[in-house]
Design an enzyme around this catalytic site. Structure first.
Site, PDB file in Angstrom:
ATOM      1  N   LYS A 122       6.366 -44.600  -4.830  1.00 13.78           N
ATOM      2  CA  LYS A 122       5.207 -44.795  -5.710  1.00 13.78           C
ATOM      3  C   LYS A 122       5.159 -46.266  -6.148  1.00 13.78           C
ATOM      4  O   LYS A 122       5.322 -46.598  -7.328  1.00 13.78           O
ATOM      5  CB  LYS A 122       5.289 -43.867  -6.922  1.00 13.78           C
ATOM      6  N   GLY A 178      11.632 -37.117 -10.055  1.00 15.35           N
ATOM      7  CA  GLY A 178      11.653 -35.839  -9.346  1.00 15.35           C
ATOM      8  C   GLY A 178      12.443 -35.939  -8.058  1.00 15.35           C
ATOM      9  O   GLY A 178      13.349 -35.133  -7.800  1.00 15.35           O
ATOM     10  N   GLY A 188       8.596 -42.069 -13.317  1.00 12.56           N
ATOM     11  CA  GLY A 188       7.606 -42.948 -13.952  1.00 12.56           C
ATOM     12  C   GLY A 188       7.639 -42.788 -15.463  1.00 12.56           C
ATOM     13  O   GLY A 188       7.548 -43.775 -16.212  1.00 12.56           O
TER      14      GLY A 188
HETATM   15  N1  ADP Z   1      11.270 -47.071   2.907  1.00  8.60           N
HETATM   16  C1  ADP Z   1      10.564 -45.989   2.592  1.00  8.60           C
HETATM   17  N2  ADP Z   1       9.400 -45.709   3.220  1.00  8.60           N
HETATM   18  C2  ADP Z   1       8.690 -44.612   2.899  1.00  8.60           C
HETATM   19  N3  ADP Z   1       9.055 -43.714   1.950  1.00  8.60           N
HETATM   20  C3  ADP Z   1      10.203 -43.949   1.297  1.00  8.60           C
HETATM   21  C4  ADP Z   1      11.008 -45.088   1.580  1.00  8.60           C
HETATM   22  N4  ADP Z   1      12.079 -45.034   0.759  1.00  8.60           N
HETATM   23  C5  ADP Z   1      11.962 -43.925   0.014  1.00  8.60           C
HETATM   24  N5  ADP Z   1      10.844 -43.250   0.341  1.00  8.60           N
HETATM   25  C6  ADP Z   1      10.361 -41.959  -0.217  1.00  8.60           C
HETATM   26  O1  ADP Z   1      10.173 -42.086  -1.616  1.00  8.60           O
HETATM   27  C7  ADP Z   1      10.014 -40.769  -2.125  1.00  8.60           C
HETATM   28  C8  ADP Z   1      10.370 -40.732  -3.582  1.00  8.60           C
HETATM   29  O2  ADP Z   1       9.645 -41.728  -4.292  1.00  8.60           O
HETATM   30  P1  ADP Z   1       9.237 -41.567  -5.828  1.00  8.60           P
HETATM   31  O3  ADP Z   1       8.318 -40.401  -5.979  1.00  8.60           O
HETATM   32  O4  ADP Z   1       8.740 -42.903  -6.259  1.00  8.60           O
HETATM   33  O5  ADP Z   1      10.635 -41.242  -6.532  1.00  8.60           O
HETATM   34  P2  ADP Z   1      10.939 -40.333  -7.823  1.00  8.60           P
HETATM   35  O6  ADP Z   1      10.276 -38.985  -7.595  1.00  8.60           O
HETATM   36  O7  ADP Z   1      12.423 -40.231  -7.873  1.00  8.60           O
HETATM   37  O8  ADP Z   1      10.360 -41.044  -8.988  1.00  8.60           O
HETATM   38  C9  ADP Z   1      10.879 -39.890  -1.243  1.00  8.60           C
HETATM   39  O9  ADP Z   1      10.107 -38.817  -0.767  1.00  8.60           O
HETATM   40  C10 ADP Z   1      11.347 -40.816  -0.107  1.00  8.60           C
HETATM   41  O10 ADP Z   1      11.241 -40.222   1.182  1.00  8.60           O
HETATM   42  O1  X15 Z   2       6.947 -36.492  -9.873  1.00 10.78           O
HETATM   43  C1  X15 Z   2       6.535 -37.044 -10.900  1.00 10.78           C
HETATM   44  O2  X15 Z   2       6.844 -38.319 -11.226  1.00 10.78           O
HETATM   45  P1  X15 Z   2       8.082 -39.183 -10.618  1.00 10.78           P
HETATM   46  O3  X15 Z   2       7.963 -39.198  -9.096  1.00 10.78           O
HETATM   47  O4  X15 Z   2       7.875 -40.543 -11.213  1.00 10.78           O
HETATM   48  O5  X15 Z   2       9.356 -38.545 -11.078  1.00 10.78           O
HETATM   49  C2  X15 Z   2       5.715 -36.316 -11.931  1.00 10.78           C
HETATM   50  O6  X15 Z   2       5.537 -34.959 -11.583  1.00 10.78           O
HETATM   51  C3  X15 Z   2       4.362 -37.012 -12.115  1.00 10.78           C
HETATM   52  O7  X15 Z   2       3.632 -36.918 -10.922  1.00 10.78           O
HETATM   53  P2  X15 Z   2       2.491 -38.032 -10.604  1.00 10.78           P
HETATM   54  O8  X15 Z   2       3.204 -39.341 -10.376  1.00 10.78           O
HETATM   55  O9  X15 Z   2       1.783 -37.495  -9.383  1.00 10.78           O
HETATM   56  O10 X15 Z   2       1.579 -38.090 -11.826  1.00 10.78           O
END
Ligand code: ADP
Ligand code: X15
Length: 424
Positions: free
Chosen positions: A218, A376, A405
């Protein structure tokens, strides 16, 4: 954790939220209590690959049901486009929630329509109903106050009381998070109380060096938090999808890797400011690349190639940090006094791209610092890769937060819509 018995008000002076125990004392028997949870769990088809977020909110739901409430649970899952989309249905979550609670969970096949109205009306005291994905309705995420408000009005008709316990979504100004609690008597659930209690420590009493590790996918959501972290952290390690915009900003080619082209000037500014302030800003020195995104279903061997991070081929994408970076990041974590980590270092869902995330998880556990993992997918990664309990044989993480986030924005000191809305 020892201090989870404190009330929310005790933990967060100046933030006055009613606790769920106070709500129960006032009487919830026979009342329809809307629980805004974050049940945004990773799915492979209809199989839940990590149920941590369901288990985290289950005690709040169980407590309300035991007190005789009619519990109406609602959440988003994924990012559907404001209309029903079967791949984002919460139906599999209803089954798992029922297993965890040890009781039947009725499932409404819409959020505010005929199914929701009938299922809520049929919910008896002490029973639990789960509504379909809130984001199947455009009003949930709308930037237009009136459109969001109109959807919140519809949700409000389904309930008498509101409990906010979806910590992972409290940074979202969405109808069920922000507008609905303004329409109903409300309280904060036990998960939010615990999360805020632990994260607050990271804003007050930080043992240094304070190391922040950022990764994940993200990128546009989370790049902005670096602005504030440059004032707080001693060292920032970047991996995952987040790293390629920085590498590009430094003049390297990144092939077809995840890239936020419009953020390159911002990344350059962060790099310059880190240098001025003496904040160590560490980027991957090598990465695993491939021409194809791996098959996460079959997990067929991906045969990635290791390349220097300044030599990513034009037709390939970076999908994990490389072996030299793993060693470098482990060394940068070793002396940490405090670590906050959000975002996997690679596509950890595939075994060929899980080693970077494993190395960082082990690095946190090998440090003597206070360690918090948030997000997550990050939380799912440490659990599915086997790092949740007595990993490394030495110790556990100090806290695994359900919000990525949300926790990053909390640490920034921002007013989070879903927490502000719960204040009295
Ligand atoms: N280099 C990359 N290219 C594409 N996707 C990636 C890469 N590194 C990590 N990811 C993906 O990022 C995702 C998690 O990102 P994010 O939602 O930001 O984390 P979190 O849920 O812990 O906040 C995972 O599904 C993983 O496969
Ligand atoms: O997975 C979430 O956030 P996270 O990836 O930052 O942990 C929350 O469920 C919020 O989802 P959103 O980033 O689609 O609003």
């Amino acid at each position: 954790m020892a201090d989870t018995q404190l009330t929310l008000t005790e933990r967060t002076p100046g933030v006055c939220m009613k606790t769920i125990d106070e709500l129960i004392q006032d009487g919830v028997e026979g009342k329809r209590v809307f629980v805004r949870a974050d049940l945004n769990v990773p799915l492979e088809g209809t199989t839940i690959t990590d149920d941590g977020r369901i288990r985290a909110v289950a005690p709040t739901i169980a407590k309300l049901a035991a007190a005789g409430a009619k519990v109406i649970v609602a959440s988003h899952l994924g990012r559907p486009k404001g209309a029903p989309d079967p791949q984002f249905s919460l139906a599999p979550v209803a089954g798992r929630l029922g297993e965890i609670l040890g009781k039947n969970v009725s499932f409404a096949t819409d959020t505010v329509g005929d199914s929701a109205k009938a299922t809520v009306a049929a919910t008896a005291n002490g029973e639990v109903t789960l509504l379909e994905n809130l984001r199947f309705n455009a009003g949930e995420t709308s930037k237009d106050d009136a459109e969001r408000g109109a959807f919140a009005d519809e949700l409000a008709r389904l309930a008498d009381l509101y409990v906010g316990d979806g910590f992972g979504a409290v940074h979202r100004k969405h109808a069920s998070v922000f507008d609905l609690p303004a329409r109903l008597p409300h309280a904060a659930g036990d998960l939010i109380a615990t999360e805020v209690g632990v994260l607050k420590k990271l804003t007050e009493d930080v043992k240094r060096p304070y190391v922040v590790v950022l990764g994940g996918a993200k990128v546009s959501d989370k790049l902005g938090v670096i602005d504030n972290l440059l004032e707080k952290a001693d060292r920032i390690l970047v991996g995952g999808g987040m790293s390629y915009t920085f590498l590009k900003a430094k003049g390297h080619e990144v092939g077809i890797s995840l890239l936020q082209e419009d953020q390159i000037p911002v990344c350059l500014e962060y790099l310059a400011r880190a240098e001025q302030r003496g904040v160590e800003f560490v980027l991957p020195v090598d990465v695993l690349v491939s021409a194809d995104f791996p098959d996460l279903k079959t997990k067929a061997p991906a045969n990635p190639e290791t390349v220097s991070s300044d030599a990513i081929p034009a037709d390939k994408e970076g999908l994990d940090i490389g072996p030299k970076t793993r060693e470098l990041y482990a060394a940068k974590l070793a002396d940490a006094g405090t670590v906050f980590w959000n975002g996997p270092m690679g596509v950890f869902e595939h075994p060929d791209y899980a080693n970077g995330t494993k190395a960082v998880a082990q690095g946190l556990l090998d440090s003597d610092g206070f360690t918090v993992v948030g997000g997550g997918d990050s939380a799912a990664a440490v659990r599915t890769l086997g790092f949740d309990e007595e990993a490394g044989g030495r110790r556990k993480f100090d806290h695994i937060s359900t919000g990525g986030g949300a926790s990053l924005e909390y640490l920034e000191g921002k007013t989070l819509p879903g927490l502000a809305a719960l204040e009295d």
